[in-house]
Write a protein that holds these residues in place. Structure first.
Motif, PDB file in Angstrom:
ATOM      1  N   TRP A  42       0.964  -1.261   0.032  1.00 24.07           N
ATOM      2  CA  TRP A  42      -0.076  -0.151   0.020  1.00 24.07           C
ATOM      3  C   TRP A  42       0.890   1.300   0.148  1.00 24.07           C
ATOM      4  CZ3 TRP A  42      -5.112  -0.274  -0.453  1.00 24.07           C
ATOM      5  CH2 TRP A  42      -5.696  -1.640  -0.103  1.00 24.07           C
ATOM      6  N   ASN A  43       0.159   2.451  -0.503  1.00 27.95           N
ATOM      7  CA  ASN A  43       0.900   3.691  -0.427  1.00 27.95           C
ATOM      8  C   ASN A  43       1.421   3.931   0.747  1.00 27.95           C
ATOM      9  OD1 ASN A  43      -1.654   4.307  -0.300  1.00 27.95           O
ATOM     10  ND2 ASN A  43      -1.446   6.341  -1.392  1.00 27.95           N
ATOM     11  N   TYR A  44       0.395   3.779   1.904  1.00 29.84           N
ATOM     12  CA  TYR A  44       0.673   4.279   3.192  1.00 29.84           C
ATOM     13  C   TYR A  44       1.897   3.432   3.864  1.00 29.84           C
ATOM     14  CZ  TYR A  44      -2.205   0.189   4.960  1.00 29.84           C
ATOM     15  OH  TYR A  44      -2.806  -0.874   5.149  1.00 29.84           O
ATOM     16  N   GLU A  45       2.165   2.043   3.199  1.00 28.57           N
ATOM     17  CA  GLU A  45       3.328   1.431   3.664  1.00 28.57           C
ATOM     18  C   GLU A  45       4.766   1.869   3.041  1.00 28.57           C
ATOM     19  OE1 GLU A  45       1.331  -2.832   4.690  1.00 28.57           O
ATOM     20  OE2 GLU A  45       1.858  -2.325   2.494  1.00 28.57           O
TER      21      GLU A  45
ATOM     22  N   ASP B 104      -9.381   6.257   2.662  1.00 28.17           N
ATOM     23  CA  ASP B 104      -8.553   6.222   4.073  1.00 28.17           C
ATOM     24  C   ASP B 104      -9.535   6.785   5.076  1.00 28.17           C
ATOM     25  OD1 ASP B 104      -6.933   6.458   6.213  1.00 28.17           O
ATOM     26  OD2 ASP B 104      -5.550   7.500   5.166  1.00 28.17           O
ATOM     27  N   GLU B 105     -10.538   6.034   5.712  1.00 26.42           N
ATOM     28  CA  GLU B 105     -11.579   6.317   6.589  1.00 26.42           C
ATOM     29  C   GLU B 105     -10.967   6.552   8.011  1.00 26.42           C
ATOM     30  OE1 GLU B 105     -14.675   4.005   6.434  1.00 26.42           O
ATOM     31  OE2 GLU B 105     -15.063   4.419   4.240  1.00 26.42           O
ATOM     32  N   GLU B 106      -9.775   6.074   8.301  1.00 24.06           N
ATOM     33  CA  GLU B 106      -9.066   5.875   9.630  1.00 24.06           C
ATOM     34  C   GLU B 106      -7.903   7.004   9.607  1.00 24.06           C
ATOM     35  OE1 GLU B 106      -7.633   1.660  10.585  1.00 24.06           O
ATOM     36  OE2 GLU B 106      -9.331   1.204   9.576  1.00 24.06           O
ATOM     37  N   GLY B 107      -7.525   7.442   8.590  1.00 24.09           N
ATOM     38  CA  GLY B 107      -6.392   8.514   8.851  1.00 24.09           C
ATOM     39  C   GLY B 107      -4.982   7.819   8.694  1.00 24.09           C
ATOM     40  N   LYS B 108      -4.784   6.765   8.128  1.00 25.04           N
ATOM     41  CA  LYS B 108      -3.490   6.044   7.874  1.00 25.04           C
ATOM     42  C   LYS B 108      -2.563   6.653   7.193  1.00 25.04           C
ATOM     43  CE  LYS B 108      -5.302   1.094   8.130  1.00 25.04           C
ATOM     44  NZ  LYS B 108      -5.344  -0.010   7.473  1.00 25.04           N
ATOM     45  N   PHE B 109      -3.115   7.342   6.143  1.00 23.04           N
ATOM     46  CA  PHE B 109      -2.029   8.289   5.323  1.00 23.04           C
ATOM     47  C   PHE B 109      -2.836   9.473   5.111  1.00 23.04           C
ATOM     48  CE2 PHE B 109      -0.327   9.051   0.906  1.00 23.04           C
ATOM     49  CZ  PHE B 109       0.873   8.929   1.314  1.00 23.04           C
ATOM     50  N   ASN B 110      -3.996   9.844   4.673  1.00 24.43           N
ATOM     51  CA  ASN B 110      -4.311  11.060   4.283  1.00 24.43           C
ATOM     52  C   ASN B 110      -5.803  10.904   4.425  1.00 24.43           C
ATOM     53  OD1 ASN B 110      -4.590  13.620   3.567  1.00 24.43           O
ATOM     54  ND2 ASN B 110      -3.770  13.409   1.718  1.00 24.43           N
TER      55      ASN B 110
ATOM     56  N   VAL C 270       6.214  11.926  -2.761  1.00 27.02           N
ATOM     57  CA  VAL C 270       6.568  10.611  -2.772  1.00 27.02           C
ATOM     58  C   VAL C 270       5.622   9.826  -3.408  1.00 27.02           C
ATOM     59  CG1 VAL C 270       7.402   8.450  -1.400  1.00 27.02           C
ATOM     60  CG2 VAL C 270       8.407  10.452  -1.259  1.00 27.02           C
ATOM     61  N   ASN C 271       4.250  10.088  -2.692  1.00 25.74           N
ATOM     62  CA  ASN C 271       2.981   9.580  -3.246  1.00 25.74           C
ATOM     63  C   ASN C 271       2.848   9.970  -4.638  1.00 25.74           C
ATOM     64  OD1 ASN C 271       0.659   7.983  -2.539  1.00 25.74           O
ATOM     65  ND2 ASN C 271      -0.382   9.618  -2.939  1.00 25.74           N
ATOM     66  N   TYR C 272       3.088  10.948  -5.290  1.00 25.11           N
ATOM     67  CA  TYR C 272       3.021  11.264  -6.646  1.00 25.11           C
ATOM     68  C   TYR C 272       4.036  10.548  -7.213  1.00 25.11           C
ATOM     69  CZ  TYR C 272       2.362  14.418 -10.649  1.00 25.11           C
ATOM     70  OH  TYR C 272       2.026  14.672 -11.945  1.00 25.11           O
ATOM     71  N   ASP C 273       5.225  10.532  -6.942  1.00 20.77           N
ATOM     72  CA  ASP C 273       6.123   9.615  -7.734  1.00 20.77           C
ATOM     73  C   ASP C 273       5.704   8.301  -8.036  1.00 20.77           C
ATOM     74  OD1 ASP C 273       8.025  11.756  -8.011  1.00 20.77           O
ATOM     75  OD2 ASP C 273       9.238  11.043  -5.979  1.00 20.77           O
ATOM     76  N   ILE C 274       5.123   7.830  -6.720  1.00 19.17           N
ATOM     77  CA  ILE C 274       4.529   6.459  -7.294  1.00 19.17           C
ATOM     78  C   ILE C 274       3.549   6.472  -8.292  1.00 19.17           C
ATOM     79  CG2 ILE C 274       3.130   4.424  -6.180  1.00 19.17           C
ATOM     80  CD1 ILE C 274       4.592   5.224  -3.484  1.00 19.17           C
TER      81      ILE C 274
ATOM     82  N   LEU D 131      -6.501   5.193  -0.459  1.00 19.22           N
ATOM     83  CA  LEU D 131      -5.269   4.514  -0.371  1.00 19.22           C
ATOM     84  C   LEU D 131      -5.336   3.324  -1.604  1.00 19.22           C
ATOM     85  CD1 LEU D 131      -5.901   3.549   3.469  1.00 19.22           C
ATOM     86  CD2 LEU D 131      -4.371   5.227   2.483  1.00 19.22           C
ATOM     87  N   THR D 132      -3.986   3.262  -2.129  1.00 20.33           N
ATOM     88  CA  THR D 132      -3.929   2.386  -3.133  1.00 20.33           C
ATOM     89  C   THR D 132      -2.811   1.228  -3.079  1.00 20.33           C
ATOM     90  OG1 THR D 132      -4.603   3.987  -4.591  1.00 20.33           O
ATOM     91  CG2 THR D 132      -3.660   2.200  -5.726  1.00 20.33           C
TER      92      THR D 132
END
Length: 101
Positions: A22-25, A66-72, A45-49, A77-78
Motif C-alpha cells: 500500500w502507498n501508506y506502507e 482512507d477512513e481511519e487517517g492511516k495516510f491522508n 513521494v506519493n505522486y512519484d508512485i 489508499l492504493t
C-alpha cells in the motif's frame, strides 16, 4: 540497494523486494530513508508512485478510501505492484550503477 539512488529508483527497489504494498506502507519508508518530514514531501513521494504507474513500472491493485487517517484521511489508499518492466529496469540498474550494495 543502490546507494544515494534517486527516489524513483528506490521506490522500484522497495516494491521489488517487498512485493505488493500500500502507498501508506511505502511512502513513510522512503521518507525515512531520505530524511523527509513534511506533508509536502509525503505527497511528492506519493505522486512519484503515481507517475511510475503512468510509466508502466508499477501497477495499481485494490483501492479504498482512507477512513481511519492511516495516510491522508478521506483520500484514496492504493496497493501497488511492480510490473515486469519495473523488475527488468531495476535489474538493469543494478548491473549499471556503481554504488549497488
Amino acid at each position: 540497494m543502490i546507494r544515494d539512488a534517486p527516489v524513483k529508483f528506490r521506490i522500484m527497489e522497495v516494491f521489488e523486494e517487498g512485493g505488493p504494498q500500500w502507498n501508506y506502507e511505502v511512502v513513510p519508508k522512503i521518507m525515512e530513508e531520505y530524511g523527509m518530514h513534511s506533508h509536502h514531501e509525503q505527497q511528492m513521494v506519493n505522486y512519484d508512485i503515481i507517475e511510475m504507474v503512468s510509466a508502466g513500472f508499477l501497477e495499481e491493485g485494490e483501492s479504498v478510501i482512507d477512513e481511519e487517517g492511516k495516510f491522508n484521511k478521506g483520500h484514496l489508499l492504493t496497493k501497488y505492484t511492480i510490473t515486469p518492466l519495473g523488475i527488468a529496469t531495476v535489474d538493469d540498474l543494478k548491473k549499471k550503477v556503481r554504488h549497488y550494495e
